[in-house]
Scaffold this motif. Sequence first.
Motif, PDB file in Angstrom:
ATOM      1  N   HIS A 251      -4.212   4.975  -3.796  1.00 31.24           N
ATOM      2  CA  HIS A 251      -5.287   5.937  -3.971  1.00 31.24           C
ATOM      3  C   HIS A 251      -5.592   6.653  -2.649  1.00 31.24           C
ATOM      4  O   HIS A 251      -5.710   7.874  -2.597  1.00 31.24           O
ATOM      5  N   ALA A 252      -5.676   5.886  -1.562  1.00 34.29           N
ATOM      6  CA  ALA A 252      -5.993   6.476  -0.251  1.00 34.29           C
ATOM      7  C   ALA A 252      -4.861   7.395   0.211  1.00 34.29           C
ATOM      8  O   ALA A 252      -5.107   8.460   0.785  1.00 34.29           O
ATOM      9  N   ALA A 253      -3.618   7.010  -0.058  1.00 34.87           N
ATOM     10  CA  ALA A 253      -2.465   7.791   0.410  1.00 34.87           C
ATOM     11  C   ALA A 253      -2.383   9.151  -0.291  1.00 34.87           C
ATOM     12  O   ALA A 253      -1.797  10.103   0.228  1.00 34.87           O
ATOM     13  N   GLN A 254      -2.983   9.235  -1.483  1.00 33.78           N
ATOM     14  CA  GLN A 254      -2.944  10.497  -2.238  1.00 33.78           C
ATOM     15  C   GLN A 254      -3.751  11.608  -1.575  1.00 33.78           C
ATOM     16  O   GLN A 254      -3.626  12.772  -1.925  1.00 33.78           O
ATOM     17  N   GLU A 255      -4.590  11.252  -0.598  1.00 31.91           N
ATOM     18  CA  GLU A 255      -5.454  12.231   0.053  1.00 31.91           C
ATOM     19  C   GLU A 255      -4.741  13.087   1.102  1.00 31.91           C
ATOM     20  O   GLU A 255      -5.341  13.979   1.672  1.00 31.91           O
ATOM     21  N   PHE A 256      -3.493  12.761   1.432  1.00 33.98           N
ATOM     22  CA  PHE A 256      -2.824  13.441   2.548  1.00 33.98           C
ATOM     23  C   PHE A 256      -1.606  14.230   2.082  1.00 33.98           C
ATOM     24  O   PHE A 256      -1.096  14.007   0.990  1.00 33.98           O
ATOM     25  N   ASP A 257      -1.097  15.127   2.977  1.00 31.43           N
ATOM     26  CA  ASP A 257       0.147  15.840   2.650  1.00 31.43           C
ATOM     27  C   ASP A 257       1.235  14.791   2.428  1.00 31.43           C
ATOM     28  O   ASP A 257       1.976  14.828   1.461  1.00 31.43           O
TER      29      ASP A 257
END
Length: 515
Positions: free
Chosen positions: A328-334
């Motif tokens: 979920h957290a990784a989805q926030e970045f390019d």
Amino acid sequence: MTQFEKVFRNSALHPKPVGLVLQYGTAGFRTNAKELDHIMFRMGLLAVLRSKKTKATIGVMVTASHNPEEDNGVKLVDPMGEMVTPSWEEYSMQLANAEQDVLLTALKDVIEKEAISMDQDANIFIGKDTRYRAYFHYFNTQGCYGSPTMEGYYRKLSQAFVQLTKHAPNRTDDQKHLLVDGANGVGALRLRDMERFLQNQLQISLFNDCREGKLNFQCGADYVKVQQKPPQGVEMSVGERCCSFDGDADRIVYYYKDSDGCFHLQDGDKIATLIGTFLKDMLTQAGLDLQVAVVQTAYANGSSTRYLEDVLKVTVCCTKTGVKHLHHAAQEFDIGVYFEANGHGTVLFSNAAVHKIEKLAQDSSIKNEKKRTAAQLLHSTINVINQAVGDAISDMLLVEGVLAVQGLSVQQWDAIYSDLPNRQRKIKVADRRVITTTDAERRVVTPPGLQEAVDMLVKKYPQSRAFVRPSGTEDIIRVYAEADTQENTDALAQEVCLAVYRLAGGVGEEPKPLH
Ligand code: 16G
Ligand code: MG
């Protein structure tokens, strides 16, 4: 007979032991297989409802991952291969724990709350590991993982890997050779099937491949990481690159033995660092301005976090333990690289990032060869990665591809930074729910006094850190400690264990020093 009458009749064949309450933990329901019959039945019901709701195929994964053979587990998988959405974890608990006579009410409650049309078709895929009681993805992914068959998946990953290695033309046989410990699990079987697609660009010696030996027993990624020693059953020579999967092949760790016989572990943190470094290099060479972040948990070795922040200068975030939180957290970045120290992980690319990379890789007007190559390498990297969920085989090909392109030996990779000595311990308490945490599980909130005790102990040792959290998969408390030397680390871990034992209701004998 109506659908509900059938459900009611069949549920009686899989009765729930009265009073038994199970939690949908970090990775679904997981306990001794004997307690899971009613859970399997009920998760089947919920998977049908989830499929009707999403109008897509839903996965039911039957596995207890790295746990011993007599355990089992089940979790639901959403349409794109990701963990089921949290509100449905709640429903799964309501269904799982409903006593026999109120099961139908609980079921109807979900149907009503989610306004599910019971006329809608349902489609379920069931995956399982090699446990005697009991793989899939890509059926809703419109071909982005190859054609939706096992062979399609092998082909897609292998082609991307072979493309990566084309940019590393002078690899020796040693560099192509890899020892794999399959943990006597499902990954060993799948890797055997896949080998023929790799065009000899990777020569695998497979051990613990299910022919004899028990699932996860003295082998596999969890054993190697926690024991910090090589698995049984693998014949490793000095300097040879080895890796271990876990039983359901969603974890991977690497390791080798040096000329003094010392064991060196390259865990999830080292894998994330290797991949993060490679991606940053390639983006710079390709002239692409995309943000790379690395997502870790409290278990990440302090040296890895320091390296990522201070040397590589990437954004680092810390989440709670469990793939769903990191994903979920990784989805926030390019580009979000996520790995737990224990070897679960993958890399996520935003749609915009994929689009920019694809466009550049296909742009024939680029004269600068370095730039063109970098764009093509990034493109192949995306193709070798399984973005739906960390898959040990896909992660292995990614690491092998990056090592090949960068021309790195396992020793050179290991030397990027040195791990701080660390120790993990377990403690039994009467009720693990007495410990609650905050700050991505790095600090204890209750019971009172425990965090203060940990803080005092940590101050005694240089470069040290410790935390305490209730396990989400076993009925225990976990303790993690790291410090400047192994001796100090073990002393700190021991003292923290004693604090937990005394302040959080330890049962049985007091925890003893390990040596
Ligand atoms: C499960 C999780 C893993 C986590 C581990 C922690 C998935 C697929 N797996 O294996 O991410 O590190 O549990 O276990 O989510 P613990 O809560 O017992 O420490
Ligand atoms: Mg696993």
